[in-house]
Design a protein around this motif. Structure first.
Motif, PDB file in Angstrom:
ATOM      1  N   ASP A   1      -5.450   7.773   0.432  1.00 18.95           N
ATOM      2  CA  ASP A   1      -5.479   7.219  -0.314  1.00 18.95           C
ATOM      3  C   ASP A   1      -6.267   6.849  -0.622  1.00 18.95           C
TER       4      ASP A   1
ATOM      5  N   ALA B   1       1.238  -1.358   0.188  1.00 17.12           N
ATOM      6  CA  ALA B   1       0.087  -0.187  -0.159  1.00 17.12           C
ATOM      7  C   ALA B   1       0.981   1.481   0.139  1.00 17.12           C
TER       8      ALA B   1
ATOM      9  N   ARG C   1      -6.756   4.006   3.535  1.00 23.39           N
ATOM     10  CA  ARG C   1      -7.216   3.829   1.167  1.00 23.39           C
ATOM     11  C   ARG C   1      -9.162   3.308   1.319  1.00 23.39           C
TER      12      ARG C   1
END
Length: 440
Positions: free
Chosen positions: A90, A31, A48
């Motif tokens: 993200d 990630a 995320r």
């Protein structure tokens, strides 16, 4: 993490529809990886996000724990956007594209890439003028005042921004458009991610034929004539004509490529490129393969910068040719991009819009031992064209080159106005891991 932080992290994991990664979690290293292998950062938390509410919750989490916030979009930013010890927001899962063909507009998520946007608009015969490679992030390019292949025909991407949905530093939702928060909306034309996290953008689209492209490849001895011919072809041609001149590494010597694009038919493109195909050349490449010459290779170390030029006289061509003879590594390239046309007439003025050309040195390499040589070559390329350059530049094409570069790139008067907007929406400079605009 301390007990309070552990409790907050557990709550964030429970609240987010997306994924949360912390050091030691499976998937954390994947990630945090970014396309530029020079960047190796370790955020303390990666959120995320799956939608705008996730972004709001992530920003609130970071503010409660007094964490720095770094924002990662969908694309290829030079600096990587990760920050050691920070919370990384993200946006890559916010990649939806909703096309309204009747309104000739598209709503795109904050993590959408150019490739995904193009695939969504193509079935409707519509196009956006965003970015020059499929992996470019739409939000970063548009908000940062970046360039695209249709700029000369229809104007730069920022000029086609209809609205933006933001999460501010205070974890509030804000919408900006010409009618709602108009000063913020203006600031988002080139001010980048300084005012909040863009969770969605609405862009105007255009009824344009598919972009036709032809690249003509030359040996070194024919390169200077090809550059001059390209200069005349685009300079005397219609606004629908564009493209680039590329200096590509190769053996035994660099090659030159003149990439001509045309927002119209193949026959018109061929007629336009006649002076280039009449020169001695090695090969011709059309379509997507031609456009692919602009795309950087993935998974490498990279560095780039840019200078905008007032013109491209023969002396500037000679200076660029000397640099091209010493490309630092395989995969590196030196790119000349023509501006003019509709760029100069953009309704939302950008500091660089009166420039005629962009010089874009782009170094790619694999071995860390080549770091200094590659970085020095990029610096030398920018210095070599300084006599013909303006200070303004699309900040999407430069990395972290210091506050003076940001000031010069945005323009003194424009920066003052942006600083006032920053003071209103981000007085604590929370969003500062970017081409930073400090609050006035």
């Amino acid at each position: 993490m301390a007990s309070k932080a552990h409790t907050a992290l557990a709550a964030l994991r429970a609240e987010l529809a997306g994924e949360v990664f912390a050091p030691g979690d499976p998937g954390y290293d994947g990630a945090r990886a970014v396309p530029n292998a020079r960047t190796d950062r370790r955020p303390v938390v990666i959120a995320r996000c799956a939608h705008g509410t996730d972004v709001l919750r992530a920003v609130r989490f970071a503010r409660e724990l007094d964490l720095h916030i770094a924002v990662r979009g969908g694309g290829l930013g030079l600096a990587g956007t990760s920050v050691d010890g920070a919370l990384e927001v993200d946006l890559r899962r916010l990649h939806e594209v909703m096309v309204d063909p009747a309104a000739e507009a598209a709503r795109v998520g904050g993590g959408t890439t150019v490739g995904r946007l193009d695939r969504a608009t193509l079935p409707y015969g519509l196009a956006a003028t965003v970015g020059r490679a499929p992996g470019v992030g739409v939000a970063g390019c548009v908000l940062g005042g970046g360039t695209g292949p249709l700029d000369r025909a229809v104007g730069p991407a920022a000029d086609h921004l209809v609205g933006v949905e933001l999460v501010t530093a205070d974890a509030e939702r804000v919408h900006a458009s010409a009618d709602e928060n108009p000063e913020l909306f203006r600031a988002l034309h080139g001010g980048g991610g300084n005012f909040g996290v863009a969770t969605a953008l609405t862009l105007a689209l255009h009824e344009l034929p598919r972009l036709a492209a032809l690249a003509v490849l030359y040996r070194p001895e024919s390169g200077p004539a090809a550059v001059r011919a390209f200069r005349e072809v685009v300079g005397a041609g219609p606004d629908e004509a564009g493209g680039a001149v590329l200096y590509l590494s190769g053996r035994p010597a660099p090659r030159y490529a003149a990439l001509v694009t045309y927002a119209g038919g193949e026959a018109e493109l061929r007629a336009l490129a006649g002076p280039l195909t009449a020169l001695p050349h090695e090969a011709e490449v059309g379509g997507a393969r031609a456009l692919g010459l602009l795309y950087p290779p993935g998974g490498t170390r990279a560095h780039w910068s840019a200078r905008c030029l007032t013109g491209l006289p023969d002396a500037a061509v000679d200076a660029v040719r000397a640099l091209a003879a010493d490309l630092p590594t395989p995969g590196s390239r030196l790119v000349l991009l023509p501006l003019g046309g509709a760029v100069a007439a953009a309704g939302h003025p950008l500091p660089y819009q009166r420039a005629a050309w962009i010089v874009h040195p782009f170094a790619c390499w694999a071995d860390p031992a080549d770091d200094e040589r590659a970085l020095a070559w990029v610096r030398d390329a920018c210095a070599a064209v300084r006599p013909w350059s303006t200070d303004a530049v699309p900040l999407t094409l430069v990395g972290d080159e210091g506050p003076e570069r940001v000031r010069a790139g945005l323009g003194e008067g424009n920066l003052l106005r942006l600083e006032k907007v920053k003071r209103r929406y981000d007085p604590d400079n929370v969003f500062r891991f970017n081409h930073n605009i400090r609050p006035l």
